[in-house]
Write an enzyme that holds these catalytic residues in place. Sequence first.
Site, short mmCIF file in Angstrom:
data_model
loop_
_atom_site.label_atom_id
_atom_site.label_comp_id
_atom_site.label_asym_id
_atom_site.label_seq_id
_atom_site.Cartn_x
_atom_site.Cartn_y
_atom_site.Cartn_z
CG ASN A 138 14.63 39.17 -3.36
OD1 ASN A 138 14.91 40.02 -4.08
ND2 ASN A 138 15.22 37.99 -3.55
CD1 TRP A 139 9.71 43.80 -4.23
CD2 TRP A 139 10.38 45.66 -5.20
NE1 TRP A 139 9.07 44.80 -3.79
CE2 TRP A 139 9.28 45.79 -4.15
CE3 TRP A 139 10.89 46.73 -5.99
CZ2 TRP A 139 9.04 47.33 -3.93
CZ3 TRP A 139 10.36 48.03 -5.46
CH2 TRP A 139 9.26 48.22 -4.50
CE LYS A 140 13.54 36.13 -6.00
NZ LYS A 140 13.33 34.30 -6.21
CG HIS B 272 18.27 34.93 -3.32
ND1 HIS B 272 18.18 34.06 -4.59
CD2 HIS B 272 17.15 35.11 -2.66
CE1 HIS B 272 17.01 33.76 -4.83
NE2 HIS B 272 16.36 34.39 -3.44
CD GLU C 119 16.65 33.76 -7.58
OE1 GLU C 119 16.60 35.04 -7.65
OE2 GLU C 119 15.45 33.11 -7.49
CD GLU D 45 14.63 32.78 -0.02
OE1 GLU D 45 13.66 33.21 -0.21
OE2 GLU D 45 15.91 32.99 -0.91
N GLY E 40 9.83 30.08 -6.24
CA GLY E 40 9.28 30.39 -7.65
C GLY E 40 8.65 28.95 -8.18
CB SER F 145 6.20 28.81 -3.03
OG SER F 145 7.04 28.58 -4.41
N GLY G 12 9.42 36.42 -2.69
CA GLY G 12 9.62 36.93 -3.97
C GLY G 12 8.51 37.26 -4.69
N GLY G 13 7.86 36.36 -5.58
CA GLY G 13 6.56 36.75 -6.34
C GLY G 13 5.62 37.47 -5.61
P1 13P Z 1 9.22 33.18 -4.33
O1 13P Z 1 8.61 33.63 -3.16
O2 13P Z 1 8.98 33.59 -5.55
O3 13P Z 1 9.18 31.67 -4.24
O4 13P Z 1 10.90 33.52 -4.08
C1 13P Z 1 11.23 33.25 -2.88
C2 13P Z 1 12.58 34.14 -2.88
O5 13P Z 1 13.72 33.66 -3.51
C3 13P Z 1 12.81 35.22 -1.99
O6 13P Z 1 14.18 35.66 -2.03
#
Ligand code: 13P
Length: 252
Positions: free
Chosen positions: A9-11, A97, A99, A169, A175, A215, A236-237
């Site tokens: 997930n590149w956000k 998600h 967010e 999640e 993050g 994470s 994510g990251g």
């Molecule tokens: P991280 O892997 O950066 O913690 O993010 C997880 C995430 O929100 C994937 O959708």
Amino acid sequence: MRKKIVAGNWKCNTTIQEGVELAKAVNELAAKSGVKNVVVVLGTPFTHLASVVAAVDTNLIDVAAQNCAAEAKGAYTGEVSAAMVKSTGAEYVILGHSERREYYGETSETLNKKVALALANGLTPIYCCGEALSIREANEQNAYVKTQLEETIFNLSVEDFSKLAIAYEPIWAIGTGVTASTAQAQEMLAYIRGLISNKFGKAVAEETSILYGGSCNAKNAPELFAQPDIDGGLIGGASLKAEDFLGIITAY
Ligand code: 13P
């Protein structure tokens, strides 16, 4: 056998040019390492979808949007419909998600519309759920996640439910560098599978891919992915660097 899925997930990161380079690098590394038995998904911004689909071998890599509109089409300025996402060649859409729920006010009602439109347009939703830290500290995470599922995807027909994947999640792990412990992740995913079994039957529960996110990285992925109920990750990251992401893809 249910699918193993590792989805990035590149956000809100990367320009189109950077995204295409990243996708090509993931594709190249995945091809070299002979990834098998894992569905690799890149969740890119809307603007990148068609370019990323064109840049990768779609036998090796699928592409996902990170959202879609709650309406099919019409006068909804700035929205991107499920049909538009599908027309880029993307096969997946991340929905719900935390967010989006937290910063853009997505409710169960909105998500029901989005899931229905995604399915009607042949997209596979990766439906996200997960609790905030205060809920975990009060030990109310099971009831919270149960409600999130009951208000949304548990209202689907068994046929539609069978088409989607779920990602758990915990918000406190996103993050933050704090991963849920392997035991916490396995426990919640087993709990979710049990809920699916009660609602839709054991066979459906056994076929549903349930991912862990928060994470997750190349170091902790092997232990997480070795758990019986963890069918992959939403990343994510660590999905923003091809080598880090490949380390997760090859953790199986
Ligand atoms: P991280 O892997 O950066 O913690 O993010 C997880 C995430 O929100 C994937 O959708």
